[in-house]
Design a protein around this motif. Sequence first.
Motif, PDB file in Angstrom:
ATOM      1  N   ASP A 174     -54.953  64.990   9.328  1.00 13.21           N
ATOM      2  CA  ASP A 174     -54.341  63.660   9.301  1.00 13.21           C
ATOM      3  C   ASP A 174     -53.165  63.658  10.255  1.00 13.21           C
ATOM      4  O   ASP A 174     -52.435  64.646  10.358  1.00 13.21           O
ATOM      5  CB  ASP A 174     -53.816  63.324   7.901  1.00 13.21           C
ATOM      6  N   ARG A 229     -49.561  62.509  10.896  1.00 11.65           N
ATOM      7  CA  ARG A 229     -48.432  62.058  10.085  1.00 11.65           C
ATOM      8  C   ARG A 229     -47.221  61.811  10.980  1.00 11.65           C
ATOM      9  O   ARG A 229     -46.995  62.536  11.936  1.00 11.65           O
ATOM     10  CB  ARG A 229     -48.093  63.080   9.021  1.00 11.65           C
ATOM     11  N   ARG A 241     -48.695  58.962   6.607  1.00 11.48           N
ATOM     12  CA  ARG A 241     -49.972  59.106   7.302  1.00 11.48           C
ATOM     13  C   ARG A 241     -50.265  57.822   8.058  1.00 11.48           C
ATOM     14  O   ARG A 241     -50.101  56.722   7.535  1.00 11.48           O
ATOM     15  CB  ARG A 241     -51.089  59.378   6.294  1.00 11.48           C
TER      16      ARG A 241
END
Length: 152
Positions: free
Chosen positions: A47, A49, A71
């Motif tokens: 992810d 971030r 995120r």
Amino acid sequence: MTALAKLNFKSVTRSTTRDPVLARREKLVAGLKEQKLVYAAALKGEDHRVERHKWMNNEQGERVLVKTHRRVRAWFFEQDGGWYVQCRYGARVIAADGINNAVFVKTLKDVGAVLDAFLTAASGGELDTAIAKTAERKPRIKPGAARAAQDG
């Protein structure tokens, strides 16, 4: 006033307004550049971030600035045996070609080329009319207000 006599004084009013077309274009380009980072993280299976600062109360009740991570949502998703890529302005999806709101590609590796195409189109000003159409606010009509206007 011998020190000031050497200076060239003029009266001027400072212009604080920005061209709204350029401001919208820059916002979209910044979003697309961030999506390139989201895409690079998705290729790695991670992810993306972003660090943000948030004011919170600690155990003693004092307000302190805390670093948190948020995120970033991807503008592309897997569906129908392939990947759809959407171009967004804020929370709204842009109909880049005027009709459709997504581009379909077969694999995740092809998403990068679509993001590059969106980025060059946005930088060149090709999406300015689509952004303007998406960014304009529509008047909110409360439920029942349209019926009351008809009856009146």
